[in-house]
Write an enzyme that holds these catalytic residues in place. Structure first.
Site, PDB file in Angstrom:
ATOM      1  CE1 TYR A  50     -56.027  13.671 -22.425  1.00 55.43           C
ATOM      2  CE2 TYR A  50     -54.132  15.109 -22.141  1.00 55.43           C
ATOM      3  CZ  TYR A  50     -55.381  14.687 -21.736  1.00 55.43           C
ATOM      4  OH  TYR A  50     -55.990  15.275 -20.677  1.00 55.43           O
ATOM      5  CE  LYS A  79     -37.265  44.148 -22.626  1.00 54.92           C
ATOM      6  NZ  LYS A  79     -36.984  44.970 -23.794  1.00 54.92           N
TER       7      LYS A  79
HETATM    8  C1  PLP Z   1     -35.504  45.025 -23.839  1.00 52.00           C
HETATM    9  C2  PLP Z   1     -34.823  46.309 -24.062  1.00 52.00           C
HETATM   10  C3  PLP Z   1     -33.443  46.419 -23.833  1.00 52.00           C
HETATM   11  C4  PLP Z   1     -32.575  45.251 -23.443  1.00 52.00           C
HETATM   12  O1  PLP Z   1     -32.411  44.353 -24.518  1.00 52.00           O
HETATM   13  P1  PLP Z   1     -31.435  43.094 -24.391  1.00 52.00           P
HETATM   14  O2  PLP Z   1     -31.295  42.615 -25.791  1.00 52.00           O
HETATM   15  O3  PLP Z   1     -32.129  42.091 -23.547  1.00 52.00           O
HETATM   16  O4  PLP Z   1     -30.178  43.561 -23.775  1.00 52.00           O
HETATM   17  C5  PLP Z   1     -32.881  47.682 -23.990  1.00 52.00           C
HETATM   18  N1  PLP Z   1     -33.635  48.741 -24.355  1.00 52.00           N
HETATM   19  C6  PLP Z   1     -34.958  48.666 -24.601  1.00 52.00           C
HETATM   20  C7  PLP Z   1     -35.713  49.877 -24.979  1.00 52.00           C
HETATM   21  C8  PLP Z   1     -35.599  47.445 -24.468  1.00 52.00           C
HETATM   22  O5  PLP Z   1     -36.906  47.363 -24.716  1.00 52.00           O
END
Ligand code: PLP
Length: 383
Positions: free
Chosen positions: A275, A36
């Site tokens: 700036y 993601k």
């Molecule tokens: C983002 C996410 C993970 C992974 O998390 P990490 O800490 O990056 O390993 C796992 N499960 C869900 C539902 C997530 O949203």
């Protein structure tokens, strides 16, 4: 170069991290690569095929658009699972393409069954359970009805998995809450087996839980941050290093971010740079202009604070970070020329700019800093 900066993704670092993670979970547990947030800023189109080449066949994304991007970037089929947002009109697409998606309420299950019936094709779903995070997930009160509907519609849905997500496994402070969630999860999961519904995969663990809660590995882990070579928190890093008595970080950062010097300029003592008046030259200076600014994800809070590498030496950011430009002090670095490489993140010679130093200075989580790297910075895979 057309673009003013680019991102490199290291194949050997990814291989190293995947090997390390596999050694933590053992050979029989499935690995879902969480991509993601544009693969945590690394670029879905570059990261997903690379991970697939290294043996990954299960990917977790947030939304329909990320699922589409993942599928079109892969050269052979893989499991793609939407953990978050999919709108009703896209359910048909997901079912037809065997995309797994999270079902987090009864209503969504009923919509799914309706579409699956029309298509005469089984929907592959993942049931997400509410265990105490109070975000997404089917709660205990709704579960009996969900199970009833599932039993009545077995020919329309395939339960790929049953999951939950911990509310902060990266901090020991949340230990009791996480354990409580895990207990609730196990209690709820038993209700499935009593009703003879067999989810293929039980999964709860993110990166932090992979290290801190081995019991939570179950049938599959969902790993994001650690595959990119970063730890979910300093605490989890310490815990691993202390309990395994190792000295060298077993993970390697995959990402580097580079630009080039656009031009050089002499500034006399007492002049202001950029700036406003936030930086006044304390002596005669040679500064270099770098064509990267906050529009490219280089946070404005790094004004007068950030560091970059030029000719294997550290150069300080001076003045305010602009939308597309920043100035760095190269007075002490010999032989600097226009077009010299500037490392914003990553290694050059013996020096290194870490994601941690970067994100600490700008009060961002390492997750946040990475995912804010814009989509349109080109990403290239290197060895
Ligand atoms: C983002 C996410 C993970 C992974 O998390 P990490 O800490 O990056 O390993 C796992 N499960 C869900 C539902 C997530 O949203």
């Amino acid at each position: 170069m057309i673009h003013s900066s680019y991102i490199e993704i290291s194949k050997s670092a990814l291989q190293n991290n995947l090997n390390f993670l596999k050694s933590l979970i053992g050979p029989s547990i499935k690995f879902s690569s969480v991509i993601k947030g544009n693969a945590y800023g690394h670029g879905i189109e570059q990261f997903a095929p690379l991970a697939q080449e290294l043996g990954i066949n299960h990917f977790s994304v947030f939304s329909t658009d990320e699922a589409l991007r993942t599928i079109s970037s892969l050269s052979s089929p893989a499991n793609v699972m939407i953990m978050g947002y999919i709108d009703k009109p896209e359910l048909e697409w997901a079912i037809l393409n065997d995309v797994i998606f999270y079902v987090f309420e009864l209503n969504r299950l009923q919509e799914t069954i309706k579409v699956a019936k029309l298509l005469k094709k089984k929907a592959k779903i993942n049931l997400d359970l509410e265990t105490g995070m109070n975000r997404l997930g089917i709660n205990a009160a709704e579960l009996p009805q969900v199970i009833e509907v599932l039993q009545a519609n077995q020919e329309h849905v395939q339960v790929h998995g049953v999951s939950t997500h911990f509310a902060g496994a990266e901090s020991y402070q949340n230990h009791d809450r996480v354990m409580q969630q895990f207990n609730v999860y196990n209690t709820l999961v038993q209700k499935f087996s009593k009703a003879s519904i067999k989810p293929e995969l039980k999964h709860t663990a993110c990166s932090a839980a992979v290290v801190a809660y081995p019991d939570s590995h179950m049938d599959m882990v969902r790993v994001g941050i650690m595959q990119y070579g970063l730890w979910p928190s300093p605490e989890i890093y310490q815990q691993y290093m202390t309990s395994h008595e190792v000295k060298k970080d077993p993970l390697q950062r995959i990402i580097s971010w580079k630009s080039r010097i656009m031009t050089l300029k002499h500034v006399a003592k007492g002049e202001y740079v950029g700036y406003g008046t936030s930086y006044q030259a304390p002596s005669d200076l040679l500064l270099a202009v770098v064509p990267v600014g906050y529009a490219w994800g280089y946070s404005r809070s790094l004004s007068n604070q950030g560091h970059v590498l030029v000719r294997e030496q550290v150069a300080n950011v001076i003045g305010i970070i602009n939308m597309n430009l920043m100035m760095i002090d190269v007075t002490a670095i010999p032989d600097v020329h226009p077009e010299d490489e500037v490392v914003l993140l990553g290694k050059q010679g013996k020096e290194s700019i870490t994601v941690r130093s970067f994100s600490e200075l700008s009060s961002q989580l390492n997750y946040e800093m990475l995912t804010r790297l814009p989509l349109n910075i080109p990403r290239v895979v290197v060895y």
